[in-house]
Design an enzyme around this catalytic site. Structure first.
Site: not given
Ligand code: PRP
Length: 176
Positions: A97, A101
């Site tokens: 990843e 977050d």
């Molecule tokens: C981001 C990141 C993780 C997720 C983490 O993806 O790449 O997959 O958020 O967040 P969390 O721990 O709060 O669940 P995003 O939804 O921004 O999509 P992307 O990677 O396609 O930009």
């Protein structure tokens, strides 16, 4: 528009990715071919660099998810958009990843991948916002712990902007 201020420089990322690659290569030595699963889209640059810093047999896969009702944070409702293509049953798997977050996405992904019956699942994130955690999920390999700020670059976007910045930058209020 000015460039986002630097939080983690290109050089610091390069050094840490090299360390992680060496550590993974040592930890997975003699365990057969490791399946590295990048989570689209954010992980694509980190995965590309990390995989090229390793010295053990490895296979690359991708998985894609999307979060429902996403404003500034994921809500926990995560949906599978694309599963892995290859057969990972009985294989050692590393989820890669860009950022963890709240932890909802990673927790959901572990559940999805467990259903494929791999030999093991470990997790690796370039960035970890420990203060933002909403669910308990283990991250076995972390590049950098960061505070609860909006970050872009090295694969991470803000409304699809700045994904290809070579460093991790901070999104300032003026840029939102
Ligand atoms: C981001 C990141 C993780 C997720 C983490 O993806 O790449 O997959 O958020 O967040 P969390 O721990 O709060 O669940 P995003 O939804 O921004 O999509 P992307 O990677 O396609 O930009």
């Amino acid at each position: 528009m000015s460039l986002p201020p630097v939080l983690i420089s290109e050089e610091a990322i390069r050094d840490r990715v090299a360390e992680l690659g060496a550590q993974l290569s040592a930890d997975y030595a003699d365990k057969g071919n490791l399946v590295m699963i990048g989570v689209l889209k954010g992980s694509f640059i980190f995965l590309a660099d990390l995989a090229r810093r390793m010295s053990i047999p490895r296979t690359i896969e991708f998985i894609a998810v999307s979060s429902y009702g996403r404003g500034s944070k994921s809500t926990g409702a995560v949906r599978l958009v694309m599963d892995v293509r290859g057969n990972i049953e009985g294989r050692h798997v590393l989820i890669v990843e860009d950022i963890v977050d709240t932890g909802h996405t990673l927790k959901y992904l572990i559940g999805v991948l467990e259903a494929h019956r791999p030999a093991s699942i470990r997790t690796c994130a370039l960035l970890h916002k420990a203060e933002s955690a909403e669910v308990d999920v283990d991250i076995d390999y972390v590049g950098f712990g960061i505070a609860d700020e909006w970050v872009v670059g090295y694969g991470l976007d803000y409304a699809e902007r700045d994904r290809t910045l070579p460093y991790i930058g901070i999104v300032t209020p003026d840029d939102r």
